[in-house]
Enzyme design. Structure first.
Site, PDB file in Angstrom:
ATOM      1  N   SER A  50      37.415  80.774  40.852  1.00 20.45           N
ATOM      2  CA  SER A  50      36.022  81.221  40.317  1.00 20.45           C
ATOM      3  C   SER A  50      36.023  81.405  38.848  1.00 20.45           C
ATOM      4  O   SER A  50      37.086  81.469  38.237  1.00 20.45           O
ATOM      5  CB  SER A  50      35.703  82.362  41.098  1.00 20.45           C
ATOM      6  OG  SER A  50      36.405  83.303  40.852  1.00 20.45           O
ATOM      7  N   ASP A  83      35.205  76.834  41.783  1.00 21.13           N
ATOM      8  CA  ASP A  83      34.160  77.587  42.826  1.00 21.13           C
ATOM      9  C   ASP A  83      33.030  78.435  42.089  1.00 21.13           C
ATOM     10  O   ASP A  83      33.215  78.913  41.004  1.00 21.13           O
ATOM     11  CB  ASP A  83      34.867  78.858  43.483  1.00 21.13           C
ATOM     12  CG  ASP A  83      34.368  79.400  44.664  1.00 21.13           C
ATOM     13  OD1 ASP A  83      33.477  78.478  45.447  1.00 21.13           O
ATOM     14  OD2 ASP A  83      34.502  80.431  45.180  1.00 21.13           O
TER      15      ASP A  83
HETATM   16  P1  13P Z   1      34.029  85.152  51.644  1.00 25.61           P
HETATM   17  O1  13P Z   1      33.543  86.102  50.747  1.00 25.61           O
HETATM   18  O2  13P Z   1      33.486  85.141  53.000  1.00 25.61           O
HETATM   19  O3  13P Z   1      35.552  84.883  51.722  1.00 25.61           O
HETATM   20  O4  13P Z   1      33.622  83.595  51.020  1.00 25.61           O
HETATM   21  C1  13P Z   1      34.133  83.000  49.761  1.00 25.61           C
HETATM   22  C2  13P Z   1      33.438  81.900  49.556  1.00 25.61           C
HETATM   23  O5  13P Z   1      32.329  81.325  49.844  1.00 25.61           O
HETATM   24  C3  13P Z   1      33.966  81.439  47.922  1.00 25.61           C
HETATM   25  O6  13P Z   1      33.170  80.652  47.464  1.00 25.61           O
HETATM   26  O1  G3H Z   2      32.124  83.081  45.905  1.00 21.16           O
HETATM   27  C1  G3H Z   2      32.872  83.895  45.728  1.00 21.16           C
HETATM   28  C2  G3H Z   2      34.262  83.913  45.509  1.00 21.16           C
HETATM   29  O2  G3H Z   2      34.572  84.978  46.648  1.00 21.16           O
HETATM   30  C3  G3H Z   2      34.846  84.388  44.186  1.00 21.16           C
HETATM   31  O3  G3H Z   2      34.585  85.849  43.928  1.00 21.16           O
HETATM   32  O4  G3H Z   2      33.573  85.638  41.565  1.00 21.16           O
HETATM   33  O5  G3H Z   2      34.625  87.749  42.513  1.00 21.16           O
HETATM   34  O6  G3H Z   2      35.938  85.964  42.071  1.00 21.16           O
HETATM   35  P1  G3H Z   2      34.721  86.337  42.315  1.00 21.16           P
HETATM   36 ZN    ZN Z   3      30.974  80.845  47.943  1.00 23.10          ZN
END
Ligand code: 13P
Ligand code: G3H
Ligand code: ZN
Length: 314
Positions: A50, A83
């Site tokens: 992320s 992500d």
């Molecule tokens: P969760 O918070 O359910 O693990 O989802 C993670 C996610 O969608 C990351 O993009």
């Molecule tokens: O979709 C979100 C993921 O769980 C990543 O979370 O932005 O806190 O790293 P983060």
């Molecule tokens: Zn997500």
């Protein structure tokens, strides 16, 4: 074996009715726990990063850790995925940094602006051999950098729009909103996910890979351990694992899991802190945390149906 895109993984997953686990990584122990599990289970893998992970660990460290995982395990196809990329510039930077897949999340923009932004990313990424995931419809919940809507059922993906979106952008996969939320506080009672949305898109776009975000099950075992050792996590149902297995049979080829990793690691660390208060060697708590991730991910690979599928995805 170098990093791979998701092309072959999704083709095989769609055809054979399973899904690939996309696990979020933020440091070495989390990555090692996940990689250990896929090696033991011979499963294909998407490691996702992320924007928060990039700024926490720095891209060069995370990339180096993942490069080692790839070099040491040539029998496992591994994709490195961004992500929730928020801008063209972030996605371009990740393509330039060696990611083999990027997500552009324009889901909070208007339909037209989401198409425009996604197309811009697709054009750049495809020119560099990188695949793109986009999002249509909106999820709930709040993570560090990802803010969701309150009423998830009012923001489901519209199947007609999904067809137009895919045709106009040339995107490789689409994250759909079917009632899930990010984070550990989803669902007070057993959720009713909108599988009809997945089915309708599947009829209109046969063979096209869909992605399910917010797919952690908020495992009770870890919530109980966290709370037993001083935590304060409220009850939550999470996404039932049988719903994940069902989605995998309907064209969902990628299932995103972060919260379950965080909870496994936190639960184990809390347990060690409580049971061995004199310990102060990080290896004594990060090691068991890494083992907890390994065990949890092995279980998830069975739920996803991708255990034993590494070879066919190479
Ligand atoms: P969760 O918070 O359910 O693990 O989802 C993670 C996610 O969608 C990351 O993009
Ligand atoms: O979709 C979100 C993921 O769980 C990543 O979370 O932005 O806190 O790293 P983060
Ligand atoms: Zn997500």
């Amino acid at each position: 074996m170098a990093l791979v895109t998701t092309k072959k993984m999704f083709e095989m997953a769609y055809k054979n009715g399973y899904a690939i686990g996309a696990f979020n990584v933020n440091n070495m122990e989390i990555t090692q726990g996940i990689v250990q599990a896929v090696v033991e289970e011979k499963a294909p893998l998407i490691l996702q990063i992320s924007r928060g992970a990039r700024s926490y660990a720095s891209m060069s460290y995370l990339k180096a850790i993942i490069d080692v995982a790839v070099a040491e395990n040539p029998e496992i196809p591994i994709c490195m995925h961004l992500d929730h990329g928020d801008t063209f510039e972030t996605c371009k930077q990740c393509v330039d940094d060696g990611f083999t897949s990027v997500m552009i999340d324009g889901s909070h923009h208007s339909f037209e602006d989401n198409i425009k932004l996604t197309k811009q990313v697709v054009d750049y990424a495809h020119d560099h051999g990188v695949v793109v995931e986009a999002e249509l419809g909106q999820l709930g919940g709040i993570e560090e950098d990802v803010v969701g809507v309150d009423d998830v059922m009012a923001h489901l993906t519209n199947p007609e729009q999904a067809v137009e979106f895919v045709e106009k952008t040339g995107v490789d996969s689409l994250a759909v909103a079917i009632g899930t939320s990010h984070g550990a506080y989803k669902f007070k009672t057993e959720p009713k996910l909108a599988f009809d949305v997945v089915e309708k898109i599947g009829e209109k776009l046969p063979g096209f890979p869909l992605v399910m975000h917010g797919s952690s099950s908020v495992l009770k075992e870890f919530k109980d351990l966290i709370n037993k050792y001083g935590g304060a996590m409220p009850d939550a149902m999470g996404v039932p694992e049988k719903a994940i297995s069902k989605a995998a049979k309907l064209g969902v080829c990628k299932v995103n899991i972060d919260t379950d990793l965080r909870m496994a690691l936190t639960a184990k660390i809390r347990q060690v802190f409580a049971e061995s208060p004199a310990d102060f060697d990080p290896r004594k708590y990060l090691g068991p945390g890494r083992e907890a991730i390994d065990e949890m991910v092995k279980h998830k690979l069975q739920v996803l149906g991708c255990a034993g599928k590494a070879a066919e995805c190479l």
